[in-house]
Design a protein around this motif. Structure first.
Motif, PDB file in Angstrom:
ATOM      1  N   MET A 107       0.832  -1.216   0.000  1.00 51.64           N
ATOM      2  CA  MET A 107       0.000   0.000   0.000  1.00 51.64           C
ATOM      3  C   MET A 107       0.858   1.254   0.000  1.00 51.64           C
ATOM      4  O   MET A 107       0.347   2.361  -0.186  1.00 51.64           O
ATOM      5  N   ASN A 108       2.164   1.098   0.249  1.00 57.59           N
ATOM      6  CA  ASN A 108       3.085   2.232   0.172  1.00 57.59           C
ATOM      7  C   ASN A 108       3.570   2.394  -1.263  1.00 57.59           C
ATOM      8  O   ASN A 108       3.634   1.425  -2.012  1.00 57.59           O
ATOM      9  N   ASP A 109       3.931   3.614  -1.625  1.00 53.50           N
ATOM     10  CA  ASP A 109       4.452   3.856  -2.970  1.00 53.50           C
ATOM     11  C   ASP A 109       5.960   3.610  -2.944  1.00 53.50           C
ATOM     12  O   ASP A 109       6.751   4.549  -2.961  1.00 53.50           O
ATOM     13  N   ALA A 110       6.333   2.346  -2.827  1.00 53.15           N
ATOM     14  CA  ALA A 110       7.756   2.026  -2.693  1.00 53.15           C
ATOM     15  C   ALA A 110       8.083   0.790  -3.509  1.00 53.15           C
ATOM     16  O   ALA A 110       7.304  -0.180  -3.504  1.00 53.15           O
ATOM     17  N   ALA A 111       9.203   0.830  -4.191  1.00 49.28           N
ATOM     18  CA  ALA A 111       9.637  -0.340  -4.960  1.00 49.28           C
ATOM     19  C   ALA A 111       9.969  -1.461  -3.985  1.00 49.28           C
ATOM     20  O   ALA A 111      10.562  -1.221  -2.931  1.00 49.28           O
ATOM     21  N   SER A 112       9.552  -2.680  -4.314  1.00 47.86           N
ATOM     22  CA  SER A 112       9.857  -3.824  -3.464  1.00 47.86           C
ATOM     23  C   SER A 112       9.882  -5.064  -4.341  1.00 47.86           C
ATOM     24  O   SER A 112       9.919  -4.962  -5.559  1.00 47.86           O
ATOM     25  N   TYR A 113       9.819  -6.231  -3.710  1.00 47.87           N
ATOM     26  CA  TYR A 113       9.867  -7.468  -4.496  1.00 47.87           C
ATOM     27  C   TYR A 113       8.548  -7.736  -5.220  1.00 47.87           C
ATOM     28  O   TYR A 113       8.495  -8.575  -6.101  1.00 47.87           O
ATOM     29  N   VAL A 114       7.469  -7.055  -4.825  1.00 47.99           N
ATOM     30  CA  VAL A 114       6.222  -7.055  -5.612  1.00 47.99           C
ATOM     31  C   VAL A 114       5.837  -5.596  -5.843  1.00 47.99           C
ATOM     32  O   VAL A 114       6.045  -4.759  -4.966  1.00 47.99           O
ATOM     33  N   PRO A 115       5.247  -5.284  -6.992  1.00 48.87           N
ATOM     34  CA  PRO A 115       4.917  -3.883  -7.258  1.00 48.87           C
ATOM     35  C   PRO A 115       3.876  -3.355  -6.282  1.00 48.87           C
ATOM     36  O   PRO A 115       3.035  -4.127  -5.794  1.00 48.87           O
ATOM     37  N   PRO A 116       3.900  -2.040  -5.983  1.00 44.96           N
ATOM     38  CA  PRO A 116       2.897  -1.487  -5.061  1.00 44.96           C
ATOM     39  C   PRO A 116       1.503  -1.498  -5.681  1.00 44.96           C
ATOM     40  O   PRO A 116       1.359  -1.452  -6.902  1.00 44.96           O
ATOM     41  N   PHE A 117       0.463  -1.559  -4.813  1.00 46.73           N
ATOM     42  CA  PHE A 117      -0.910  -1.341  -5.276  1.00 46.73           C
ATOM     43  C   PHE A 117      -1.004   0.103  -5.771  1.00 46.73           C
ATOM     44  O   PHE A 117      -0.301   0.991  -5.277  1.00 46.73           O
ATOM     45  N   GLN A 118      -1.924   0.333  -6.707  1.00 45.36           N
ATOM     46  CA  GLN A 118      -2.099   1.682  -7.242  1.00 45.36           C
ATOM     47  C   GLN A 118      -3.405   2.278  -6.736  1.00 45.36           C
ATOM     48  O   GLN A 118      -4.439   1.585  -6.692  1.00 45.36           O
ATOM     49  N   VAL A 119      -3.378   3.549  -6.369  1.00 51.88           N
ATOM     50  CA  VAL A 119      -4.589   4.235  -5.913  1.00 51.88           C
ATOM     51  C   VAL A 119      -5.621   4.211  -7.043  1.00 51.88           C
ATOM     52  O   VAL A 119      -5.298   4.472  -8.203  1.00 51.88           O
ATOM     53  N   GLY A 120      -6.853   3.837  -6.688  1.00 47.97           N
ATOM     54  CA  GLY A 120      -7.932   3.765  -7.682  1.00 47.97           C
ATOM     55  C   GLY A 120      -8.027   2.415  -8.367  1.00 47.97           C
ATOM     56  O   GLY A 120      -8.975   2.160  -9.107  1.00 47.97           O
ATOM     57  N   GLU A 121      -7.064   1.545  -8.111  1.00 47.17           N
ATOM     58  CA  GLU A 121      -7.048   0.227  -8.752  1.00 47.17           C
ATOM     59  C   GLU A 121      -7.420  -0.849  -7.718  1.00 47.17           C
ATOM     60  O   GLU A 121      -7.210  -0.656  -6.516  1.00 47.17           O
ATOM     61  N   PRO A 122      -7.951  -2.004  -8.185  1.00 48.75           N
ATOM     62  CA  PRO A 122      -8.275  -3.077  -7.227  1.00 48.75           C
ATOM     63  C   PRO A 122      -7.018  -3.647  -6.574  1.00 48.75           C
ATOM     64  O   PRO A 122      -5.950  -3.680  -7.200  1.00 48.75           O
ATOM     65  N   LEU A 123      -7.181  -4.091  -5.335  1.00 47.19           N
ATOM     66  CA  LEU A 123      -6.105  -4.836  -4.672  1.00 47.19           C
ATOM     67  C   LEU A 123      -6.104  -6.254  -5.229  1.00 47.19           C
ATOM     68  O   LEU A 123      -7.061  -6.683  -5.873  1.00 47.19           O
TER      69      LEU A 123
END
Ligand SMILES: NC(=O)c1ccc[n+]([C@@H]2O[C@H](COP(=O)([O-])OP(=O)(O)OC[C@H]3O[C@@H](n4cnc5c(N)ncnc54)[C@H](OP(=O)(O)O)[C@@H]3O)[C@@H](O)[C@H]2O)c1
Length: 342
Positions: free
Chosen positions: A62-78
């Motif tokens: 839920m954070n806007d941070a690069a990690s081993y999986v891409p972050p969720f995007q605001v306005g997009e489904p989880l």
């Protein structure tokens, strides 16, 4: 076309990220939306989700941070782990009625390529087990304990988050692999009771009850050889204090820091890593998929014969209930695997 599309709903509801949480997540960070379901393309199936997983790692996404999986995007489904039933199929490989595991939770229905769903055997265990003991959390416990911490018979093992999905299995697998002593920590008296009386750990303590280092020393007077870290922070510092020479730490998670808004203190006793010759090793479970067959060979029979205790905390209410279930998970409302049932 193996199974022509049958009558099916026109719409599906899904949970979207409304805003990135700052600190602890709240209901305002999520929104529910209805979307039209598209026609199935070649090789696609329509899955009606029956159970979905909420997991601590989702907080990081839920954070806007690069990690081993891409972050969720605001306005997009989880998204995330879910099991469901195929109710329409445009694939030769998956027939209508198949129970499948897939990565499109947080929605009622998912249109997904047949290549991205995994049929599950619900005669071996209920569908929900594929999100817990036979799924990602169970595999994480196995990988971290046996390969990252390299547990050997006779080791004394300490695991934090011990009443949770991963931790409860770490302790039980350690006992079966000949640990000399298994200690767990958790956040309530009832969880401490559960860890010892139901799961069979040798000792447990409530980390909210006072000095962690002292409680750990009392629970493991001869020290520990392995610490399976689900929590980080004070827990890691206490474990370093109690580790014996050549001890190993499998760093699986640091949930005590996931909602922190400021840098969190590191263990103050890191110099002991040198004198005690400690190994501290982080891992991501999905890097270890080659170990899946070994995991299922070892843990599958314990699931089949019912000897492994696999608690679930099931929240009813479907997609609408999922955000609150996730928030409650972060605050420790679960014993065992936290799931949402549709
Ligand atoms: N590295 C990987 O590949 C990987 C894969 C899966 C999971 N993980 C990590 O493994 C850990 C456990 O995951 P899980 O799915 O099994 O979750 P879980 O343990 O079932 O649920 C989370 C638990 O964390 C505890 N918790 C929350 N805040 C805490 C705090 N400040 N201090 C101590 N405990 C706290 C709560 O229990 P209490 O009531 O005891 O506080 C809560 O029930 C998480 O850190 C997760 O991120 C890592």
């Amino acid at each position: 076309m193996a199974n022509p599309t049958q009558s099916r709903p026109a719409q599906s509801r899904e949970v979207r990220l409304a805003a990135r949480p700052i600190g602890w997540p709240t209901a305002e960070n999520f929104t529910l939306a209805a979307v039209d379901l598209p026609e199935l393309g070649d090789g696609e199936v329509l899955v009606r989700n029956t159970v979905m997983s909420v997991d601590p790692y989702m907080r990081g996404r839920m954070n806007d941070a690069a990690s081993y999986v891409p972050p969720f995007q605001v306005g997009e489904p989880l998204d995330g782990g879910a099991v469901g039933e195929v109710i329409a199929s445009n694939s030769d490989d998956i027939t209508v009625g198949t129970q499948v595991l897939h990565g499109f939770g947080w929605r009622e229905y998912a249109v997904v390529s047949a290549r991205r769903v995994q049929p599950i055997d619900t005669t071996l265990a209920p569908a929900s087990a594929y999100l817990g003991v036979l799924g990602m959390p169970g595999f994480t416990a196995y990988v971290g304990l046996t390969h990252i911490a390299d547990m050997k018979p006779g080791d004394a093992v300490f695991v934090s988050g011990a009443a949770g999905a991963v931790g409860s299995l770490v302790g039980q697998i350690a006992k079966r692999r000949g640990a000399s002593r298994v200690i767990g920590s958790a956040g309530s008296a009832e969880k401490v009771r559960h860890i010892v009386e139901d799961l069979g750990f040798d000792g447990a303590f409530n980390y909210k009850d006072g000095h962690l280092g002292k409680q750990l020393r009392e629970a493991a007077p001869e020290g520990i050889d392995i610490y399976f870290d689900n929590v980080g922070g004070d827990h890691l510092e206490a474990a370093i204090g109690s580790l014996n020479t050549n001890g190993r730490v499998a760093v699986c998670g640091m949930i005590s820091q996931y909602n922190a808004t400021e840098a969190t203190p590191a263990p103050r006793n890191l110099a002991l890593v040198i004198t005690k010759r400690l190994t501290i090793r982080g891992f991501i479970v999905s890097d270890n998929n080659a170990l899946q067959p070994a995991f299922l060979d070892e843990v599958g029979p314990w699931v089949r014969d019912g000897s492994l205790i696999t608690e679930e905390t099931i929240v009813d209410g479907g997609v609408e209930a999922a955000p609150q279930a996730f928030i409650d998970l972060m605050r420790g409302a679960n014993t065992g695997k936290m799931l949402v049932r549709f």
